[in-house]
Design an enzyme around this catalytic site. Sequence first.
Site, mmCIF file in Angstrom:
data_model
loop_
_atom_site.group_PDB
_atom_site.id
_atom_site.type_symbol
_atom_site.label_atom_id
_atom_site.label_comp_id
_atom_site.label_asym_id
_atom_site.label_seq_id
_atom_site.Cartn_x
_atom_site.Cartn_y
_atom_site.Cartn_z
ATOM 1 N N LYS A 159 14.940 24.950 33.987
ATOM 2 C CA LYS A 159 15.027 26.785 34.218
ATOM 3 C C LYS A 159 14.068 27.025 35.122
ATOM 4 O O LYS A 159 13.460 27.203 35.180
ATOM 5 C CB LYS A 159 15.517 27.299 33.515
ATOM 6 C CG LYS A 159 16.508 26.928 32.076
ATOM 7 C CD LYS A 159 17.689 27.920 33.200
ATOM 8 C CE LYS A 159 19.501 27.308 31.543
ATOM 9 N NZ LYS A 159 20.296 27.563 32.789
ATOM 10 N N ASP A 188 18.360 24.648 38.261
ATOM 11 C CA ASP A 188 18.337 25.981 37.974
ATOM 12 C C ASP A 188 17.914 27.538 37.777
ATOM 13 O O ASP A 188 17.201 27.646 37.267
ATOM 14 C CB ASP A 188 19.930 26.170 36.691
ATOM 15 C CG ASP A 188 20.367 27.218 36.383
ATOM 16 O OD1 ASP A 188 20.961 28.369 37.031
ATOM 17 O OD2 ASP A 188 21.234 26.981 35.022
ATOM 18 N N GLU A 214 21.142 25.154 41.128
ATOM 19 C CA GLU A 214 22.765 26.091 40.747
ATOM 20 C C GLU A 214 22.131 27.740 40.767
ATOM 21 O O GLU A 214 21.116 28.099 40.519
ATOM 22 C CB GLU A 214 22.650 25.801 39.013
ATOM 23 C CG GLU A 214 23.913 26.670 38.620
ATOM 24 C CD GLU A 214 24.380 26.191 36.957
ATOM 25 O OE1 GLU A 214 24.791 27.104 36.502
ATOM 26 O OE2 GLU A 214 23.676 25.184 36.500
ATOM 27 N N ASP A 239 27.364 29.937 38.690
ATOM 28 C CA ASP A 239 27.729 29.881 37.415
ATOM 29 C C ASP A 239 28.033 31.045 37.319
ATOM 30 O O ASP A 239 29.192 31.716 37.137
ATOM 31 C CB ASP A 239 26.487 29.669 36.624
ATOM 32 C CG ASP A 239 26.121 29.793 34.868
ATOM 33 O OD1 ASP A 239 27.490 30.503 34.852
ATOM 34 O OD2 ASP A 239 25.818 29.650 33.920
ATOM 35 N N LYS A 261 32.442 27.251 32.343
ATOM 36 C CA LYS A 261 31.744 27.529 31.075
ATOM 37 C C LYS A 261 33.231 27.807 30.480
ATOM 38 O O LYS A 261 33.538 29.196 30.780
ATOM 39 C CB LYS A 261 30.652 28.571 31.257
ATOM 40 C CG LYS A 261 29.260 27.916 31.493
ATOM 41 C CD LYS A 261 28.333 28.910 31.664
ATOM 42 C CE LYS A 261 27.067 28.182 31.994
ATOM 43 N NZ LYS A 261 25.630 29.259 31.821
#
EC number: 5.1.1.-
Length: 350
Positions: A159, A188, A214, A239, A261
């Site tokens: 992250k 991400d 991402e 996302d 998701k």
Amino acid sequence: MQLDVKLFTLTKRFPLKISYGTTAQTTNAWVKILHDGIEGWGEASPFSAGGDALTTDMIHSSLLKLAPTLEKFTPYERQRIEQVLIEANIISPVRTAIDIALHDWFGKSVNLPLWKIWGLDRSSIVPTSVTIGINTPDGARERVKKWLEYADIQVLKVKLGSKEGIEADKQMLLAVRDEVPNLEIFADANGGWSLENAIIMGKWLADLNIKYIEQPLAKGKEAELPELKAKQPLPIFLDESCFNSLDVPDLANSIDGINIKLMKSGGLTEAIRMIHVARAYELQVMFGCYSDSALTNTAAAQISPLADYLDLDSHLNLIDDPFCGAVLQSGRLFPNDLPGLGVEYRAVSA
């Protein structure tokens, strides 16, 4: 059919920090659909995707109000039920819980696992990444070590998007890369970069052989994606900007893939639609998770042979998961041979 709802709390072994917040504990809803002596199980998890949060209270209240509406249906009427929920503007995690429970019920009613009903090939399942949240370089190294002690990990998702800026992102990523020079790494940013910084970081990450980036830009900044795609070499996955199949066409020319998701999509039914739409636009597909238990991640694992990348690790970071289902083997999350989702309840000690 009857709807039963029970709240349960999940605690992370290691709190997860991303660009717009830190999560250490959530309270989720365990949904049971009962019909003809069979129970179908689903889960609704609270989440925020860079905007207004969908909270446990919202989920619980919605489920309790829905119970009388669902009594007139049977689990064989998934299409009608889905339409009723959409027309009533029911929030996505609630639709997800009901959809998963209906699928679980059906699999149990015919005594087959869902992956087998769909004719999917478990041998094509790719390794799941596990997540390293925003941290100091030393903290990130320690988190990597803990993951490697816990399981046979083959892929990491790091992250980025630190509020301290891209230099902090770089130092953390370099620490992770130094700790595991041979593992595949995804990045991400959870929308934590400006366009300028996303261009810089895309080129920098490409030089380190990072696989993709991402959500480099914040939700609402989709108009900047074409310029980003033209000026940096890494594949772009979205996302927070992509909830369901209706979002895909407008994004398709500016990206390379989507992160599906279940809590965003509204369940397995819509997730499969998203896969078909993404493939029609020649996009790649990954599955991700929020603060989900093994129940939801096992549901996603049922269709994971259809994904190019997987990030189904949230349950692996829990100290009190009441469910067990899909099993991690050689870095891959495999659904089992039990009917429906193949999820079982286990008592969690206090």
